[in-house]
Write a protein that holds these residues in place. Structure first.
Motif, PDB file in Angstrom:
ATOM      1  N   LYS A 208     114.387  19.487  64.920  1.00  0.00           N
ATOM      2  CA  LYS A 208     114.129  20.193  63.667  1.00  0.00           C
ATOM      3  C   LYS A 208     113.173  19.436  62.758  1.00  0.00           C
ATOM      4  O   LYS A 208     112.527  20.028  61.898  1.00  0.00           O
ATOM      5  CB  LYS A 208     115.452  20.444  62.938  1.00  0.00           C
ATOM      6  N   LEU A 209     113.072  18.135  62.957  1.00  0.00           N
ATOM      7  CA  LEU A 209     112.182  17.309  62.144  1.00  0.00           C
ATOM      8  C   LEU A 209     110.935  16.883  62.919  1.00  0.00           C
ATOM      9  O   LEU A 209     110.340  15.849  62.622  1.00  0.00           O
ATOM     10  CB  LEU A 209     112.933  16.066  61.651  1.00  0.00           C
ATOM     11  N   TYR A 210     110.541  17.685  63.888  1.00  0.00           N
ATOM     12  CA  TYR A 210     109.410  17.324  64.740  1.00  0.00           C
ATOM     13  C   TYR A 210     108.135  17.112  63.925  1.00  0.00           C
ATOM     14  O   TYR A 210     107.377  16.168  64.169  1.00  0.00           O
ATOM     15  CB  TYR A 210     109.184  18.411  65.793  1.00  0.00           C
ATOM     16  N   LYS A 211     107.878  17.966  62.948  1.00  0.00           N
ATOM     17  CA  LYS A 211     106.610  17.915  62.214  1.00  0.00           C
ATOM     18  C   LYS A 211     106.488  16.677  61.327  1.00  0.00           C
ATOM     19  O   LYS A 211     105.365  16.283  60.973  1.00  0.00           O
ATOM     20  CB  LYS A 211     106.449  19.177  61.371  1.00  0.00           C
ATOM     21  N   VAL A 212     107.586  16.064  60.966  1.00  0.00           N
ATOM     22  CA  VAL A 212     107.537  14.860  60.123  1.00  0.00           C
ATOM     23  C   VAL A 212     108.113  13.645  60.845  1.00  0.00           C
ATOM     24  O   VAL A 212     108.252  12.584  60.243  1.00  0.00           O
ATOM     25  CB  VAL A 212     108.291  15.082  58.800  1.00  0.00           C
ATOM     26  N   ARG A 213     108.450  13.798  62.132  1.00  0.00           N
ATOM     27  CA  ARG A 213     109.091  12.695  62.860  1.00  0.00           C
ATOM     28  C   ARG A 213     108.229  11.442  62.912  1.00  0.00           C
ATOM     29  O   ARG A 213     108.756  10.326  62.737  1.00  0.00           O
ATOM     30  CB  ARG A 213     109.459  13.159  64.270  1.00  0.00           C
ATOM     31  N   PRO A 214     106.905  11.498  63.163  1.00  0.00           N
ATOM     32  CA  PRO A 214     106.111  10.259  63.169  1.00  0.00           C
ATOM     33  C   PRO A 214     106.168   9.511  61.849  1.00  0.00           C
ATOM     34  O   PRO A 214     106.239   8.275  61.837  1.00  0.00           O
ATOM     35  CB  PRO A 214     104.688  10.757  63.478  1.00  0.00           C
ATOM     36  N   SER A 247     116.867  24.788  56.978  1.00  0.00           N
ATOM     37  CA  SER A 247     118.004  24.883  57.887  1.00  0.00           C
ATOM     38  C   SER A 247     118.822  23.598  57.926  1.00  0.00           C
ATOM     39  O   SER A 247     119.957  23.607  58.417  1.00  0.00           O
ATOM     40  CB  SER A 247     117.512  25.215  59.297  1.00  0.00           C
ATOM     41  N   ILE A 248     118.280  22.491  57.454  1.00  0.00           N
ATOM     42  CA  ILE A 248     119.020  21.231  57.480  1.00  0.00           C
ATOM     43  C   ILE A 248     119.581  20.864  56.103  1.00  0.00           C
ATOM     44  O   ILE A 248     120.139  19.781  55.944  1.00  0.00           O
ATOM     45  CB  ILE A 248     118.131  20.086  58.002  1.00  0.00           C
ATOM     46  N   LYS A 249     119.434  21.750  55.146  1.00  0.00           N
ATOM     47  CA  LYS A 249     119.996  21.489  53.817  1.00  0.00           C
ATOM     48  C   LYS A 249     121.516  21.519  53.891  1.00  0.00           C
ATOM     49  O   LYS A 249     122.102  22.393  54.533  1.00  0.00           O
ATOM     50  CB  LYS A 249     119.486  22.522  52.811  1.00  0.00           C
ATOM     51  N   GLN A 250     122.167  20.567  53.238  1.00  0.00           N
ATOM     52  CA  GLN A 250     123.624  20.445  53.258  1.00  0.00           C
ATOM     53  C   GLN A 250     124.190  20.711  51.869  1.00  0.00           C
ATOM     54  O   GLN A 250     123.534  20.491  50.852  1.00  0.00           O
ATOM     55  CB  GLN A 250     124.039  19.039  53.719  1.00  0.00           C
ATOM     56  N   TYR A 251     125.439  21.181  51.868  1.00  0.00           N
ATOM     57  CA  TYR A 251     126.157  21.382  50.605  1.00  0.00           C
ATOM     58  C   TYR A 251     127.413  20.522  50.633  1.00  0.00           C
ATOM     59  O   TYR A 251     128.290  20.697  51.481  1.00  0.00           O
ATOM     60  CB  TYR A 251     126.541  22.846  50.424  1.00  0.00           C
ATOM     61  N   MET A 252     127.484  19.556  49.698  1.00  0.00           N
ATOM     62  CA  MET A 252     128.623  18.643  49.620  1.00  0.00           C
ATOM     63  C   MET A 252     129.146  18.678  48.184  1.00  0.00           C
ATOM     64  O   MET A 252     128.608  18.017  47.294  1.00  0.00           O
ATOM     65  CB  MET A 252     128.207  17.226  50.019  1.00  0.00           C
ATOM     66  N   VAL A 257     124.994  14.679  43.851  1.00  0.00           N
ATOM     67  CA  VAL A 257     123.945  15.611  44.277  1.00  0.00           C
ATOM     68  C   VAL A 257     124.566  16.512  45.333  1.00  0.00           C
ATOM     69  O   VAL A 257     124.821  16.099  46.455  1.00  0.00           O
ATOM     70  CB  VAL A 257     122.726  14.862  44.843  1.00  0.00           C
ATOM     71  N   LYS A 258     124.820  17.753  44.979  1.00  0.00           N
ATOM     72  CA  LYS A 258     125.623  18.633  45.829  1.00  0.00           C
ATOM     73  C   LYS A 258     124.806  19.326  46.913  1.00  0.00           C
ATOM     74  O   LYS A 258     125.338  19.669  47.963  1.00  0.00           O
ATOM     75  CB  LYS A 258     126.342  19.665  44.959  1.00  0.00           C
ATOM     76  N   ARG A 259     123.529  19.565  46.680  1.00  0.00           N
ATOM     77  CA  ARG A 259     122.684  20.266  47.649  1.00  0.00           C
ATOM     78  C   ARG A 259     121.444  19.439  47.947  1.00  0.00           C
ATOM     79  O   ARG A 259     120.796  18.944  47.024  1.00  0.00           O
ATOM     80  CB  ARG A 259     122.283  21.651  47.121  1.00  0.00           C
ATOM     81  N   GLY A 260     121.141  19.323  49.221  1.00  0.00           N
ATOM     82  CA  GLY A 260     119.950  18.579  49.584  1.00  0.00           C
ATOM     83  C   GLY A 260     120.013  18.103  51.016  1.00  0.00           C
ATOM     84  O   GLY A 260     120.768  18.612  51.845  1.00  0.00           O
ATOM     85  N   TYR A 261     119.207  17.098  51.314  1.00  0.00           N
ATOM     86  CA  TYR A 261     119.142  16.519  52.650  1.00  0.00           C
ATOM     87  C   TYR A 261     120.116  15.342  52.728  1.00  0.00           C
ATOM     88  O   TYR A 261     120.084  14.435  51.890  1.00  0.00           O
ATOM     89  CB  TYR A 261     117.727  16.043  52.970  1.00  0.00           C
ATOM     90  N   LYS A 262     120.951  15.360  53.737  1.00  0.00           N
ATOM     91  CA  LYS A 262     121.917  14.284  53.950  1.00  0.00           C
ATOM     92  C   LYS A 262     121.281  13.203  54.808  1.00  0.00           C
ATOM     93  O   LYS A 262     120.750  13.481  55.881  1.00  0.00           O
ATOM     94  CB  LYS A 262     123.176  14.840  54.615  1.00  0.00           C
ATOM     95  N   PHE A 276     117.383   4.303  58.431  1.00  0.00           N
ATOM     96  CA  PHE A 276     117.945   5.551  57.922  1.00  0.00           C
ATOM     97  C   PHE A 276     117.788   6.627  58.977  1.00  0.00           C
ATOM     98  O   PHE A 276     116.958   6.529  59.892  1.00  0.00           O
ATOM     99  CB  PHE A 276     117.267   5.974  56.607  1.00  0.00           C
ATOM    100  N   GLU A 277     118.586   7.657  58.845  1.00  0.00           N
ATOM    101  CA  GLU A 277     118.542   8.781  59.777  1.00  0.00           C
ATOM    102  C   GLU A 277     118.922  10.050  59.016  1.00  0.00           C
ATOM    103  O   GLU A 277     119.969  10.095  58.366  1.00  0.00           O
ATOM    104  CB  GLU A 277     119.511   8.554  60.938  1.00  0.00           C
ATOM    105  N   ILE A 278     118.071  11.069  59.079  1.00  0.00           N
ATOM    106  CA  ILE A 278     118.323  12.327  58.389  1.00  0.00           C
ATOM    107  C   ILE A 278     119.218  13.208  59.255  1.00  0.00           C
ATOM    108  O   ILE A 278     118.949  13.417  60.436  1.00  0.00           O
ATOM    109  CB  ILE A 278     117.005  13.049  58.060  1.00  0.00           C
ATOM    110  N   TYR A 279     120.269  13.708  58.655  1.00  0.00           N
ATOM    111  CA  TYR A 279     121.217  14.567  59.378  1.00  0.00           C
ATOM    112  C   TYR A 279     120.653  15.982  59.439  1.00  0.00           C
ATOM    113  O   TYR A 279     120.320  16.578  58.413  1.00  0.00           O
ATOM    114  CB  TYR A 279     122.562  14.552  58.668  1.00  0.00           C
ATOM    115  N   THR A 280     120.549  16.514  60.649  1.00  0.00           N
ATOM    116  CA  THR A 280     119.955  17.840  60.840  1.00  0.00           C
ATOM    117  C   THR A 280     120.991  18.936  61.015  1.00  0.00           C
ATOM    118  O   THR A 280     120.632  20.076  61.315  1.00  0.00           O
ATOM    119  CB  THR A 280     119.020  17.832  62.061  1.00  0.00           C
TER     120      THR A 280
END
Length: 316
Positions: A208-214, A247-252, A257-262, A276-280
């Motif tokens: 899911k993060l292919y376009k920004v993975r590099p 599609s990778i936005k999380q709600y906690m 910060v309740k909505r965003g990238y985990k 670091f590692e972004i949760y998809t």
């Protein structure tokens, strides 16, 4: 029975309680009998008195009869092994001449990283646009710098920095670096990976993060190069605020910060982020990942084994 335990706690380490040797009498605690005997020093008189204040009782012996004894396994407390790895700023940074903020920033956002942005952006334009003006390293650095300045001086839209009819919003420094038309072109065509090689959703290697993975990979590697971790490490989750569609936005709901990238982050005692590692989120088939905490911990700490770090993990 509670009083028995309270009295035993007061016994000095060089003395002990007098326990019945007959184990058959220790079947239940209903007939527990306590006898407290005052232990006196040598020097007391025949009537039980004391010649001076120094002869007052200094301990008690506790006699416990018919009380159950519960034996438990005692574990020997061992000290952690010595930390055997270097920590702190590496020598190539300490030996740097005139370490300005810009030079330190280049350690993380290197020229190789920016050159990849130049190559992939030009490649994307060649694949879809018949006529375009190719970018270069200097122009890409200006684009990155403008975005950083816009984060410091925030305006309703990026066009307000070039707005000539509103002197309170117009930014003469940004507007002289690049035209608003060229900046908008970068926002539309900026790329970090080749779209033609991107795996489809149902293919192996789909990301899911292919376009920004590099970009994520290079920055994470540069974080690790520019600082050796301290003995104490901590791994926890963080949130990057984002309210748009993703599609990778999380709600906690329990997070500030309740909505965003985990993001899973491995940091040391100083607060420096090493990896670091972004949760998809769920997989492409909608299956929830199992053993998520274990996988994250192993992935982010695999290079720190056998170095005797002290770690605290807060994976929930």
């Amino acid at each position: 029975m509670k009083r028995c335990l309270d009295e035993v706690a007061e016994i000095p380490s060089d003395r002990g309680s007098i326990i019945s040797d007959d184990d058959s009498d220790l079947d239940n605690d209903e007939d527990c009998e306590i006898e407290i005997v005052e232990d006196t020093k040598v020097g007391s008189d025949d009537n039980g008195g004391f010649d001076s204040e120094d002869d007052i009782p200094h301990s008690r012996w506790v006699t416990i009869r018919n009380a159950p004894i519960k034996w438990s396994k005692t574990e020997t407390i061992t000290h952690p092994p010595c930390f055997n790895s270097h920590s702190g700023v590496p020598d190539f940074i300490k030996d740097m001449e005139d370490p300005t903020p810009y030079k330190l920033f280049q350690l993380f956002f290197t020229d190789d990283l920016i050159q990849n942005l130049v190559f992939q952006t030009n490649l994307y334009c060649q694949q879809g646009i018949s006529k375009y003006s190719p970018t270069n390293l200097s122009e890409m650095k200006s684009f990155v710098g403008i975005n950083l300045l816009m984060g410091i001086k925030s305006l309703p839209t990026h066009r307000d920095h070039w707005c000539s009819s509103a002197p309170d919003l117009h930014d003469p420094y940004i507007s002289q670096l690049m035209t608003v038309k060229r900046f908008s072109w970068f926002l539309t065509n900026l790329h970090m990976n080749d779209n033609t090689l991107m795996p489809k959703k149902n293919q192996d290697g789909y990301d899911k993060l292919y376009k920004v993975r590099p970009l994520l990979r290079d920055i994470s590697e540069n974080f690790a190069k520019c600082m050796a971790p301290t003995k104490e490490l901590a791994l926890d989750e963080s949130m990057i605020k984002f309210k748009g569609r993703s599609s990778i936005k999380q709600y906690m709901p329990k997070k500030p910060v309740k909505r965003g990238y985990k993001v899973w982050m491995l940091a040391d005692k100083s607060g420096y982020c090493h990896k670091f590692e972004i949760y998809t989120g769920k997989s492409e088939h909608g299956i929830v990942q199992t053993n998520l905490g274990e996988r994250v911990v192993l992935n982010l700490t695999n290079e720190f084994t056998e170095k005797n770090h002290l770690s605290a993990f807060y994976c929930r």
